[in-house]
Motif scaffolding. Structure first.
Motif, PDB file in Angstrom:
ATOM      1  N   ASP A 396       0.832  -1.195   0.000  1.00  0.00           N
ATOM      2  CA  ASP A 396       0.000   0.000   0.000  1.00  0.00           C
ATOM      3  C   ASP A 396       0.871   1.250   0.000  1.00  0.00           C
ATOM      4  O   ASP A 396       2.009   1.253   0.495  1.00  0.00           O
ATOM      5  N   GLU A 398       2.142   5.011   0.930  1.00  0.00           N
ATOM      6  CA  GLU A 398       2.283   5.837   2.118  1.00  0.00           C
ATOM      7  C   GLU A 398       2.700   7.231   1.658  1.00  0.00           C
ATOM      8  O   GLU A 398       3.790   7.419   1.103  1.00  0.00           O
ATOM      9  N   GLY A 401       3.560  10.118   5.364  1.00  0.00           N
ATOM     10  CA  GLY A 401       3.313   9.384   6.595  1.00  0.00           C
ATOM     11  C   GLY A 401       1.911   8.844   6.736  1.00  0.00           C
ATOM     12  O   GLY A 401       1.585   8.224   7.760  1.00  0.00           O
ATOM     13  N   ASN A 403      -0.585   6.179   5.665  1.00  0.00           N
ATOM     14  CA  ASN A 403      -0.663   4.872   5.024  1.00  0.00           C
ATOM     15  C   ASN A 403      -2.084   4.650   4.520  1.00  0.00           C
ATOM     16  O   ASN A 403      -3.032   4.575   5.293  1.00  0.00           O
TER      17      ASN A 403
END
Length: 603
Positions: A396, A398, A401, A403
Motif C-alpha cells: 500500500d 504511504e 506518513g 498509510n
C-alpha cells in the motif's frame, strides 16, 4: 368559390392526434393514479421475508417500495405543475406533459418489476399482498392518464396519429425550456449545490444497493426519472447555471465527490467507487484521442497496463524483478512517463494511417503488449514481469506518513482503505479533468477538432496533422499511465489478463471505447457517466455475467439507434447525428457553421 367544393384545407390539414381522455380529466386521472401508487407503498407487498427489502411491514416503506414512492412523488409534482399551482410551475419549464408520462412509466416499470420478481422468487401471484396490487393498479392508472395528456408540441405532419410508441418517443423530444428569469447569484449557487447534492445521493444509493432486485428497480426508476427531469427542462436550466458559474460548479462537483466515501458503511461499495474513478479517468484520457482528435484507438488499455506495470516494478514488491521502491510521486511520474514514451513510440510510425487502418494497428499494439508481458517470464524471454503470474503483493502507498492501507478516523467517520484510495483517485481525476478542459479550450484543442472533422481541410489550412495527432496520442497515453499507477496499488497485483481488448470485467479497450461513445465524445462529463454505468452495472448484476456481452451489444445497438450522440453530447454532435427538424436548438444561440435555419427553428 363555393365552400362546398373547396376541399383543399380538408385534405392538407394534419389530423388531430387521438387523445383517449379530455385533457383536464387525463391530468386528474394521472394525479389520482400516482396518489394511489404512493399510498400502496405504505402497505405490505408480500407476507414473507424470504424476499429481501422488508416488504412485509405496513406503514414503513422499504426496498423496492421506496423506489415506487419516489417515482410517484415525482409524477405527482410534474402533474400538479400543469395546473399552474404557485411554486410548482418552475418544475416544468421545458414541457408540462412529457415529464409526466416518463415519470409515470418509471413508476409502472418499477412496480411491475417488483411484482414480477416477488411472484417468480416466491412461487406465484398468491404471494402478493394488497399493497402491491394497490401500487400496481395506481401506476397503471397514472400511465393511462398520462397518455391522455396533450403533447408539448405538434406532432410531425407525416405521422399525425401516432401509436403508443409514437407518443412515448415524442415525449423524448420535448421543446427547449423557456428563458428563465434572472435570479440572485447566491440563489443560483445554492441551486447548483443542491443539484450536485442530489446527484451524490442518487449515486451513493445506487452503489449501496445490497441485492440485485433493488438495483434493477433503481435502474428503471432512475432512467425514466432522469429522462423526465431532462424533458422538463430542469437539467438544461442547471447546465446553464453551471456554465455561468463554472468555477463554483467544478468546486461543488469535487466536494460532492469527496463526500462519497463518508456515505458508505460497506468497504466493498467504496472499492467500487474507487474502481469507477479509475475506469472513468482512463476513459477521459481516451476521450482526448477519440473525442477531440478523432483517432480510433482499439488498444488504449495497453497504456493503462504500461503505467500499472511501471508502478508495480518500482513499488518495492518482493516479486518485482528490479527490487527498488520509489516514493509515490516518483512512481506516478514513472508510470505516466513510461506510457507517454510508449505512446510516442507506437504513434510515430502509425499515425500517418487513417480510419480503419489506424484502428487495426492500435488493436495489434494492445495484443502485442499483453503477449509481451506474458512472455517476460524468464523462459520465453527475460524475467521482468513474472509472466502470467504478474507482479503480486504490491504494498500500500504511504504519502506524507499517511498509510492508505490502514483505516483512519476523519471527522468522526472511519475512512477505510478503499475510501483512502478513492480520495487519491479523485485527486488524479481532478487533474485529468483540468488537463482535458485546458487542452480542449486551447488552440491545440481547436486544431484537434479541425483534424477530427476533416483532416484534409485542416492540413490545407496549415495545421500539422501528424504532429498534433502524435501529441494527442502521447497526452492520452500519459493520462492512462497516471491512472494505472493507482490501479496497481488498489488491486494489489497486475497481470496480463487485466489488459485485454474485450473481456467480462472492465477496464478493457472495448469497454473504454464504449464508455466514451455512450457518455458523449468530446465532453468532460460524458465519459465519466458512461464509465460509471458500464462498471457499476456488471458489478451489481453479477448473476447475469454469462449474458453480459450479449446485453452489452444490445445496449450499444439501442444507443446507436436512438441517441448516437451519447448521453451527454455537445451541440455539434447533435447536429451531426440528427436529421434536419429532429433537433431542438435554442434560437438565441448561434449554430455551428454549416447548420441550417430549419434545424434552428426545430421545424
Amino acid at each position: 368559390m363555393d365552400k362546398s367544393t373547396d376541399t383543399t384545407k380538408v385534405s392538407t390539414a394534419p389530423a388531430t392526434p387521438i387523445i383517449p381522455l379530455p385533457h383536464t380529466a387525463a391530468r386528474a386521472v394521472t394525479v389520482a393514479g400516482s396518489a394511489i401508487a404512493l399510498a400502496g407503498t405504505f402497505l405490505a407487498w408480500t407476507w414473507t421475508e424470504e424476499f429481501p427489502g422488508k416488504l412485509t411491514i405496513t406503514g414503513y416503506p422499504g426496498g423496492l417500495q421506496v423506489l415506487t414512492l419516489v417515482g410517484s412523488v415525482l409524477t405527482l409534482l410534474f402533474a400538479l405543475s400543469g395546473y399552474g399551482i404557485r411554486g410548482l410551475a418552475w418544475l416544468t419549464p421545458g414541457g408540462k406533459n412529457s415529464p409526466v408520462l416518463l415519470a409515470a412509466l418509471g413508476v409502472f416499470g418499477t412496480t411491475g418489476y417488483a411484482m414480477g420478481a416477488i411472484s417468480q422468487e416466491l412461487g406465484g401471484l398468491v404471494n402478493l399482498e394488497p399493497g402491491a396490487w394497490v401500487s400496481g393498479i395506481g401506476a397503471l392508472v397514472a400511465v393511462i392518464g398520462a397518455l391522455g395528456l396533450p403533447v408539448d408540441q405538434p406532432y410531425d405532419a407525416a405521422d399525425p396519429t401516432p401509436n403508443l410508441w409514437g407518443r412515448i418517443r415524442h415525449s423524448l423530444t420535448a421543446p427547449e425550456p423557456a428563458r428563465a428569469k434572472e435570479l440572485p447569484s447566491w440563489v443560483e449557487i445554492l441551486i447548483i449545490a443542491a443539484g450536485f447534492g442530489v446527484g451524490l445521493y442518487v449515486f451513493a444509493y445506487g452503489i449501496g444497493t445490497e441485492y440485485s432486485e433493488l438495483f434493477i428497480g433503481f435502474l428503471i426508476v432512475t432512467a425514466f426519472g432522469f429522462t423526465a427531469v431532462t424533458r422538463a427542462g430542469l437539467l438544461k436550466r442547471l447546465s446553464a447555471l453551471t456554465a455561468k458559474h463554472r468555477n463554483v460548479a467544478m468546486a461543488a462537483a469535487f466536494v460532492a465527490a469527496m463526500c462519497f466515501p463518508f456515505t458508505q458503511t460497506n468497504d466493498q461499495f467504496a472499492l467500487i467507487g474507487a474502481n469507477i474513478l479509475i475506469f472513468a479517468t482512463v476513459a477521459l484520457g481516451l476521450n482526448v484521442v477519440v473525442g477531440l482528435a478523432g483517432l480510433l484507438d482499439l488498444g488504449y488499455v495497453a497504456f493503462l497496463g504500461v503505467g500499472a506495470y511501471a508502478a508495480a516494478l518500482v513499488s518495492g514488491s518482493p516479486q518485482s524483478s528490479i527490487g527498488v521502491e520509489f516514493p509515490f510521486w516518483a512512481a506516478v511520474l514513472t508510470g505516466a512517463a513510461a506510457s507517454l514514451i510508449f505512446g510516442v513510440v507506437i504513434g510515430a510510425p502509425t499515425l500517418r494511417l487513417r480510419g480503419d487502418y489506424l484502428a487495426i494497428v492500435t488493436l495489434g499494439f494492445g495484443e502485442i503488449f499483453r503477449i509481451t508481458m506474458n512472455n517476460l517470464n524468464g523462459n520465453s524471454g527475460p524475467d521482468v514481469t513474472n509472466g502470467s503470474n504478474g507482479i503480486p503483493n504490491i504494498p500500500d502507498l504511504e504519502i506524507f506518513g499517511f498509510n492508505l492501507g490502514l483505516p483512519h478516523d476523519v471527522l468522526g467517520t472511519e475512512l477505510t482503505r478503499s475510501g483512502n484510495y478513492y480520495l487519491l483517485m479523485l485527486l488524479c481525476t481532478a487533474i485529468v479533468v483540468l488537463v482535458f478542459r485546458r487542452s480542449a479550450e486551447s488552440r491545440i484543442g481547436r486544431a484537434w477538432v479541425a483534424i477530427r472533422e476533416d483532416e484534409t481541410a485542416a492540413t490545407a489550412m496549415g495545421i500539422n496533422g501528424f504532429r498534433l495527432k502524435l501529441l494527442a496520442f502521447a497526452l492520452g497515453a500519459a493520462l492512462a499511465g497516471l491512472a494505472g499507477t493507482v490501479q496497481a496499488h488498489v488491486s494489489y497485483s497486475v497481470t496480463p489478463e487485466q489488459y485485454q481488448f474485450a473481456g467480462s470485467v472492465p477496464p478493457n479497450s472495448a469497454f473504454l471505447l464504449a464508455a466514451v461513445i455512450l457518455g458523449g465524445m468530446g465532453t468532460i462529463s460524458g465519459p465519466l457517466i458512461g464509465a460509471a454505468l458500464l462498471y457499476l452495472i456488471p458489478a451489481k448484476l453479477q448473476f447475469m455475467a454469462e449474458y453480459q456481452l450479449l446485453l452489452f451489444g444490445i445496449a450499444l445497438m439501442l444507443l446507436m439507434r436512438f441517441r448516437p450522440e451519447g448521453l451527454v453530447a455537445d451541440r455539434r454532435k447533435q447536429l451531426e447525428f440528427h436529421e434536419t427538424g429532429q433537433l431542438d436548438v435554442p434560437e438565441d444561440k448561434p449554430l455551428p457553421e454549416g447548420a441550417t435555419g430549419v434545424a434552428k427553428a426545430g421545424a
